[in-house]
Structures are given as structure tokens and as C-alpha cells.
Design a protein around this motif. Sequence first.
Motif, PDB file in Angstrom:
ATOM      1  N   HIS A  48      20.813  -6.622 -14.984  1.00 65.31           N
ATOM      2  CA  HIS A  48      20.667  -7.619 -16.047  1.00 65.31           C
ATOM      3  C   HIS A  48      19.629  -7.172 -17.069  1.00 65.31           C
ATOM      4  N   ARG A  49      18.526  -6.597 -16.584  1.00 64.57           N
ATOM      5  CA  ARG A  49      17.510  -6.099 -17.495  1.00 64.57           C
ATOM      6  C   ARG A  49      18.059  -4.963 -18.344  1.00 64.57           C
ATOM      7  N   GLU A  96      18.241  -4.993 -22.440  1.00 66.34           N
ATOM      8  CA  GLU A  96      17.578  -3.960 -23.256  1.00 66.34           C
ATOM      9  C   GLU A  96      18.577  -3.185 -24.106  1.00 66.34           C
ATOM     10  N   ALA A 121      19.078  -7.918 -10.760  1.00 65.27           N
ATOM     11  CA  ALA A 121      18.022  -8.091 -11.761  1.00 65.27           C
ATOM     12  C   ALA A 121      17.854  -6.819 -12.593  1.00 65.27           C
TER      13      ALA A 121
END
Length: 261
Positions: A253-254, A258, A250
Motif C-alpha cells: 500500500h505504501r 508513493e 502495508a
Amino acid sequence: MMLAFLLFVLTAAALLVWSSGGARGGSLAVPAHRSGDDDADGGAERSVGPGVFARWPRRDRAAEAMQWVTVVRRLAALLQAGRAPARVFGELSAVSTGSGPTGRWIARMCGDVHAAAQVGIPVSASLTRFASAPVPVGDRALAATARSVCAQLAACWEISERSGAPLGRTLSGVAESLESQLDAQAARDSALAGPRVTVRTLSWLPVLALGLGVLMGTDPITTLLTTWWGRLALAAGAALSIAGRWWTRALMHRAEVESAS
């Protein structure tokens, strides 16, 4: 059972070493940008990255993706040279469009679009069909790139067919935009290569620790499977490993989202 487990641990360690030296471990090379036709001949399969398995051919996905930039630039050059928009795909299919699965798919696309144009089907309609069709190149990212480029080409051709606007300069802008996107994606992959290898290494540490315990003469497998507190520790460890794996994915992926925005 212990011998089988030791073989499994050794195999896992070998795979871990191999994956650490793979393309995601920092060996994804962004091909040099060339404005000529040399881009298309950049091998889609070559030996990359150091290590014991460096002699094995590995797929260069960055070079395959850059083949689309070469194709769009060739289309722009042909149109600026005065070729008819309905015939440029035929001329492009007569020369090499690259290597690897992506190159073969590009050649097929150019041939089919040209054949359809010969019987009166608009180029934009053929490109729209390819933009929504499955792309059998064996890689999800490359397939998404192929569909995206076909959709952009279809939009350019549709506008030109309706308004008569010249395509050469428009396609040059599409090629520059696509090249910038691929460069940004390669930079993101390089930045996240280290964290990916770290996550992969940490995921294998519990298994390697069990193998080390067996080699030291203890019996951690029996303890984990036959005692109540061993089963509790095994369940807690598995749950924490899965949670850690999910959390790190996660986070990565973030970071990708961004950096792409």
C-alpha cells in the motif's frame, strides 16, 4: 478427517496455481491506445494470461476503464463538429459505448442524461447525480473511475452552461488526463503483480507443508491440536502469518501511494 484435509490441500494448491496465472500475475494487458472508435469495441471479457485456465473468459478491467477515454473523446468530437451540448449524449447513446458492465452503465448514463435534457434538466445536474450514485459494475476501482469521470464532465458542463465556454477542447484535455492516469495505474499494477503473487504463495506454504507431512506418513494435525507445545506452535505460527500478511500489505500500500504521488 485426513481424507478431507487432503482434499482441502489439493483444492488450495489448485486455486494457488490458478491465481498465480491470473490477471494480477502479470497478465493485465494495457489496451493499445487508439484515437478512433475502435477503443469502444475492445472486449471487456476475454481470455488473458497463460495457464490451464486460459480458456476461461476473464474480465479485462483495463479495457473497460479505457472505454471512458473513448466516450470523452467522442463527446469532444461531436461538440467540435457543431453538435449542441444538450444533445451529444443522445447521439452517443445511439451507438455502441463499449461492452461489459462498464459499457452497459455508460449507455444507461448517456440515455438518462439525454432524456433529462429533453425535459429541461441541465446536463451538469444529471451528471452530478451520476457522480454521486452507486455504480453497479462489480468492481470498486472501475466504479471509482466512473464516478470521477462523471464528476469531471459535470464540472465541464456547469462551467460551459454558466459562461458559454466551448467544451470540445476542454473535453479533449480531460480525455488525455484520464488516459495518463489509467496508464500510470496499469504500470503500478504491473510492477506490484510479482510481489502480490509472492505474498499469496507464501501465505499458502504452511497449509501445503501440513499436507506434505500427512503424505509423508506423519500426523502433524494431531500433534498441533492435542499437545500443549503443538498448540503453542500453532498459535505462534498463526500470529506470525497474520502479522506477515499485514506487514506485506502495508508495504505494498505504501508503494502504491508513493508511486501515485
